[in-house]
Motif scaffolding. Structure first.
Motif, PDB file in Angstrom:
ATOM      1  N   ASP A  14       4.216 -36.438 -38.726  1.00 34.10           N
ATOM      2  CA  ASP A  14       3.698 -35.154 -39.240  1.00 34.10           C
ATOM      3  C   ASP A  14       3.704 -34.124 -38.112  1.00 34.10           C
ATOM      4  O   ASP A  14       2.865 -33.227 -38.071  1.00 34.10           O
ATOM      5  N   GLU A  18       0.842 -30.599 -39.632  1.00 28.59           N
ATOM      6  CA  GLU A  18      -0.207 -31.608 -39.621  1.00 28.59           C
ATOM      7  C   GLU A  18      -0.572 -32.072 -41.040  1.00 28.59           C
ATOM      8  O   GLU A  18      -0.810 -31.252 -41.932  1.00 28.59           O
ATOM      9  N   GLY A  44      -5.395 -36.093 -35.948  1.00 25.06           N
ATOM     10  CA  GLY A  44      -4.856 -34.745 -36.079  1.00 25.06           C
ATOM     11  C   GLY A  44      -3.603 -34.493 -35.263  1.00 25.06           C
ATOM     12  O   GLY A  44      -2.710 -35.333 -35.197  1.00 25.06           O
ATOM     13  N   ASP A  45      -3.570 -33.344 -34.611  1.00 31.85           N
ATOM     14  CA  ASP A  45      -2.381 -32.921 -33.870  1.00 31.85           C
ATOM     15  C   ASP A  45      -2.057 -33.769 -32.651  1.00 31.85           C
ATOM     16  O   ASP A  45      -0.945 -33.716 -32.140  1.00 31.85           O
ATOM     17  N   GLU A  47      -1.901 -37.016 -32.561  1.00 34.22           N
ATOM     18  CA  GLU A  47      -1.191 -38.239 -32.959  1.00 34.22           C
ATOM     19  C   GLU A  47      -0.329 -37.916 -34.173  1.00 34.22           C
ATOM     20  O   GLU A  47      -0.840 -37.744 -35.280  1.00 34.22           O
ATOM     21  N   ASP A  48       0.982 -37.850 -33.973  1.00 32.54           N
ATOM     22  CA  ASP A  48       1.889 -37.428 -35.051  1.00 32.54           C
ATOM     23  C   ASP A  48       2.956 -38.463 -35.395  1.00 32.54           C
ATOM     24  O   ASP A  48       3.760 -38.231 -36.297  1.00 32.54           O
TER      25      ASP A  48
HETATM   26 CA   LIG Z   1      -0.893 -35.771 -36.906  1.00 33.36          CA
END
Ligand SMILES: [Ca+2]
Ligand SMILES: [Ca+2]
Length: 86
Positions: A14, A18, A44-45, A47-48
């Motif tokens: 993602d 997000e 959140g941002d 861990e993508d």
């Molecule tokens: Ca993420």
């Protein structure tokens, strides 16, 4: 998960938007194929990249976690099935 386990990137991220998880071919994650571990995704941002955690003893169910995208990782690729005559 207890005991030894390994992580493999499954080509899901993602990073672009997000919460909008997409495969490397840009197809959207199907709601029916979500195999998140309890409480995941959770960061959140930061861990993508989604990895599957697999018990090396195969004693526990594999599931998905979102992780930081930095560094090297083992990965799993999709390919056409091959019929074996055994
Ligand atoms: Ca993420
Ligand atoms: Ca996570």
């Amino acid at each position: 998960m207890n005991g030894d386990s390994e992580l493999y990137w499954i080509g899901l991220t993602d990073e672009e938007k997000e919460g909008d998880f997409r495969w490397v071919d840009n197809s959207l994650l199907d709601n029916k194929t979500r195999l998140w571990a309890s409480g995941q995704p959770n960061s959140g941002d930061s861990e993508d990249c989604v990895k599957i955690q697999v018990s090396t003893s195969c004693s526990e169910k594999a599931n998905w976690h979102d992780y930081n995208c930095g560094g090297l990782s083992k990965y799993i690729c999709e390919r056409a099935a091959t019929l074996l005559h055994i």
